[in-house]
Scaffold this motif. Structure first.
Motif, PDB file in Angstrom:
ATOM      1  N   MET A   1      -0.123   1.811   1.793  1.00 48.72           N
ATOM      2  CA  MET A   1      -0.206   2.313   0.433  1.00 48.72           C
ATOM      3  C   MET A   1      -1.612   2.086  -0.127  1.00 48.72           C
ATOM      4  SD  MET A   1       1.697   3.926  -1.734  1.00 48.72           S
ATOM      5  CE  MET A   1       3.304   3.719  -1.036  1.00 48.72           C
ATOM      6  N   ASN A   2      -2.163   0.917   0.162  1.00 47.09           N
ATOM      7  CA  ASN A   2      -3.518   0.641  -0.325  1.00 47.09           C
ATOM      8  C   ASN A   2      -4.542   1.597   0.276  1.00 47.09           C
ATOM      9  OD1 ASN A   2      -2.628  -1.453  -1.956  1.00 47.09           O
ATOM     10  ND2 ASN A   2      -2.898  -2.987  -0.360  1.00 47.09           N
ATOM     11  N   ASN A   3      -4.371   1.972   1.543  1.00 47.20           N
ATOM     12  CA  ASN A   3      -5.292   2.942   2.146  1.00 47.20           C
ATOM     13  C   ASN A   3      -5.173   4.292   1.460  1.00 47.20           C
ATOM     14  OD1 ASN A   3      -6.572   1.319   3.987  1.00 47.20           O
ATOM     15  ND2 ASN A   3      -5.180   1.799   5.654  1.00 47.20           N
ATOM     16  N   LEU A   4      -3.966   4.683   1.119  1.00 52.50           N
ATOM     17  CA  LEU A   4      -3.765   5.943   0.414  1.00 52.50           C
ATOM     18  C   LEU A   4      -4.496   5.930  -0.915  1.00 52.50           C
ATOM     19  CD1 LEU A   4      -2.173   8.693   0.239  1.00 52.50           C
ATOM     20  CD2 LEU A   4      -0.488   7.399  -1.072  1.00 52.50           C
ATOM     21  N   LEU A   5      -4.407   4.822  -1.628  1.00 50.61           N
ATOM     22  CA  LEU A   5      -4.996   4.720  -2.962  1.00 50.61           C
ATOM     23  C   LEU A   5      -6.461   4.303  -2.942  1.00 50.61           C
ATOM     24  CD1 LEU A   5      -1.947   2.989  -4.609  1.00 50.61           C
ATOM     25  CD2 LEU A   5      -2.603   5.404  -4.791  1.00 50.61           C
ATOM     26  N   GLN A   6      -6.958   3.917  -1.770  1.00 51.15           N
ATOM     27  CA  GLN A   6      -8.349   3.510  -1.585  1.00 51.15           C
ATOM     28  C   GLN A   6      -8.738   2.316  -2.452  1.00 51.15           C
ATOM     29  OE1 GLN A   6     -10.895   5.039   0.778  1.00 51.15           O
ATOM     30  NE2 GLN A   6      -8.793   4.948   1.499  1.00 51.15           N
ATOM     31  N   ILE A  52       9.008   3.073   0.091  1.00 50.87           N
ATOM     32  CA  ILE A  52       7.759   3.840   0.023  1.00 50.87           C
ATOM     33  C   ILE A  52       7.862   4.901  -1.080  1.00 50.87           C
ATOM     34  CG2 ILE A  52       6.195   5.374   1.293  1.00 50.87           C
ATOM     35  CD1 ILE A  52       6.216   2.426   2.312  1.00 50.87           C
ATOM     36  N   CYS A  53       8.977   5.617  -1.122  1.00 48.31           N
ATOM     37  CA  CYS A  53       9.168   6.643  -2.157  1.00 48.31           C
ATOM     38  C   CYS A  53       9.258   6.016  -3.549  1.00 48.31           C
ATOM     39  CB  CYS A  53      10.411   7.469  -1.848  1.00 48.31           C
ATOM     40  SG  CYS A  53      10.231   8.492  -0.379  1.00 48.31           S
ATOM     41  N   PHE A  54       9.900   4.855  -3.665  1.00 46.86           N
ATOM     42  CA  PHE A  54       9.986   4.146  -4.940  1.00 46.86           C
ATOM     43  C   PHE A  54       8.588   3.786  -5.450  1.00 46.86           C
ATOM     44  CE2 PHE A  54      10.285   0.048  -7.219  1.00 46.86           C
ATOM     45  CZ  PHE A  54      11.079   0.437  -8.293  1.00 46.86           C
ATOM     46  N   VAL A  55       7.743   3.301  -4.571  1.00 48.69           N
ATOM     47  CA  VAL A  55       6.377   2.932  -4.971  1.00 48.69           C
ATOM     48  C   VAL A  55       5.608   4.181  -5.396  1.00 48.69           C
ATOM     49  CG1 VAL A  55       4.179   1.977  -4.164  1.00 48.69           C
ATOM     50  CG2 VAL A  55       6.331   0.832  -3.588  1.00 48.69           C
ATOM     51  N   LEU A  56       5.744   5.266  -4.649  1.00 47.53           N
ATOM     52  CA  LEU A  56       5.074   6.511  -5.045  1.00 47.53           C
ATOM     53  C   LEU A  56       5.576   6.982  -6.405  1.00 47.53           C
ATOM     54  CD1 LEU A  56       5.052   8.377  -1.618  1.00 47.53           C
ATOM     55  CD2 LEU A  56       3.076   7.386  -2.808  1.00 47.53           C
ATOM     56  N   ASP A  57       6.893   6.885  -6.633  1.00 47.97           N
ATOM     57  CA  ASP A  57       7.458   7.255  -7.935  1.00 47.97           C
ATOM     58  C   ASP A  57       6.892   6.370  -9.042  1.00 47.97           C
ATOM     59  OD1 ASP A  57       9.044   9.274  -6.874  1.00 47.97           O
ATOM     60  OD2 ASP A  57      10.825   8.000  -6.724  1.00 47.97           O
ATOM     61  N   SER A  58       6.758   5.064  -8.762  1.00 46.33           N
ATOM     62  CA  SER A  58       6.246   4.137  -9.786  1.00 46.33           C
ATOM     63  C   SER A  58       4.801   4.463 -10.158  1.00 46.33           C
ATOM     64  CB  SER A  58       6.370   2.683  -9.317  1.00 46.33           C
ATOM     65  OG  SER A  58       5.398   2.379  -8.356  1.00 46.33           O
ATOM     66  N   LEU A  59       4.095   5.126  -9.260  1.00 48.12           N
ATOM     67  CA  LEU A  59       2.721   5.552  -9.524  1.00 48.12           C
ATOM     68  C   LEU A  59       2.664   6.977 -10.081  1.00 48.12           C
ATOM     69  CD1 LEU A  59       1.132   4.164  -6.248  1.00 48.12           C
ATOM     70  CD2 LEU A  59       0.674   3.331  -8.562  1.00 48.12           C
ATOM     71  N   SER A 153      -4.269   5.527  -9.198  1.00 50.09           N
ATOM     72  CA  SER A 153      -4.511   4.150  -8.766  1.00 50.09           C
ATOM     73  C   SER A 153      -5.261   3.380  -9.853  1.00 50.09           C
ATOM     74  CB  SER A 153      -5.270   4.105  -7.445  1.00 50.09           C
ATOM     75  OG  SER A 153      -6.583   4.580  -7.585  1.00 50.09           O
ATOM     76  N   MET A 154      -6.201   4.024 -10.536  1.00 44.89           N
ATOM     77  CA  MET A 154      -6.937   3.359 -11.614  1.00 44.89           C
ATOM     78  C   MET A 154      -6.010   3.064 -12.786  1.00 44.89           C
ATOM     79  SD  MET A 154      -9.999   2.863 -10.647  1.00 44.89           S
ATOM     80  CE  MET A 154     -10.930   2.583 -12.128  1.00 44.89           C
ATOM     81  N   LEU A 155      -5.146   4.012 -13.123  1.00 40.47           N
ATOM     82  CA  LEU A 155      -4.210   3.823 -14.224  1.00 40.47           C
ATOM     83  C   LEU A 155      -3.250   2.690 -13.910  1.00 40.47           C
ATOM     84  CD1 LEU A 155      -3.360   4.867 -16.977  1.00 40.47           C
ATOM     85  CD2 LEU A 155      -1.865   6.490 -15.834  1.00 40.47           C
ATOM     86  N   TYR A 156      -2.796   2.627 -12.660  1.00 44.38           N
ATOM     87  CA  TYR A 156      -1.870   1.560 -12.272  1.00 44.38           C
ATOM     88  C   TYR A 156      -2.535   0.203 -12.412  1.00 44.38           C
ATOM     89  CZ  TYR A 156       1.686  -1.064  -9.793  1.00 44.38           C
ATOM     90  OH  TYR A 156       2.661  -1.971  -9.476  1.00 44.38           O
TER      91      TYR A 156
END
Length: 172
Positions: A1-6, A52-59, A153-156
């Motif tokens: 997930m961190n790689n996705l969000l850089q 994984i989907c829950f984390v994507l939803d939370s973002l 990612s910045m907003l999170y």
């Protein structure tokens, strides 16, 4: 997930806490075993796609599952991808493919460095081989643009509450 969000947003501890939050006692039970292996494969530790989907939803990142039929369209319209496949010693492994400045990279943490795909066609062929090699392999496409991923990612990071104290006082 961190790689996705850089950027480093989630730790293993964050994922474990999120997984415990997803436990439904009516479905998963309320035993210590269900809490220990919450949304993870027992003894292996690989998180399941629900988390994984829950984390994507939370973002607030829209996503969909990729099949061989929709792979071409997904590569053209999505900013990143999260794949799960067999890794070393038959253990499951999540990793990310992501566009960076318009170029698709394999950001698998098992690689020594990111692997650049020369073309979308090369990436599509490689992904087709990965998905076709095992019926349990899966791919989640994260919709939007590179800028959308960066903004979320910045907003999170700015909205994220301060970390909770450790559950165990000996835990650092």
């Amino acid at each position: 997930m961190n790689n996705l969000l850089q950027r480093e947003i989630f730790s293993k501890r964050d994922f474990d806490r999120l997984a415990r939050n997803l436990i439904n006692p009516e479905v998963d039970g309320n035993s210590w075993i269900s809490h220990l292996f919450a949304h993870r494969i027992p003894l292996i530790g690989c998180y399941d796609c629900d988390l994984i989907c829950f984390v994507l939803d939370s973002l607030s990142l829209k996503h969909h599952f990729v099949t061989l039929d929709n792979l071409h369209a997904s590569l053209a319209s999505c900013a990143g991808f999260i794949l799960n496949r067999k890794g070393k010693a038959y253990l499951r492994h999540w990793f990310c493919l992501r566009y960076v400045r318009g170029v698709l990279y394999n950001l698998d943490s098992n690689l020594e460095c990111p692997d650049r795909f020369i073309s979308v066609g090369q990436a599509e062929q490689w992904i087709r081989e990965v998905l076709a090699s095992d019926p349990h392999n899966m791919m989640i496409a994260v919709e939007g643009s590179e800028d959308d991923l960066l903004a979320r990612s910045m907003l999170y990071v700015t909205e994220r509450p301060p970390p909770a104290p450790p559950d165990d006082p000996n835990e650092a």
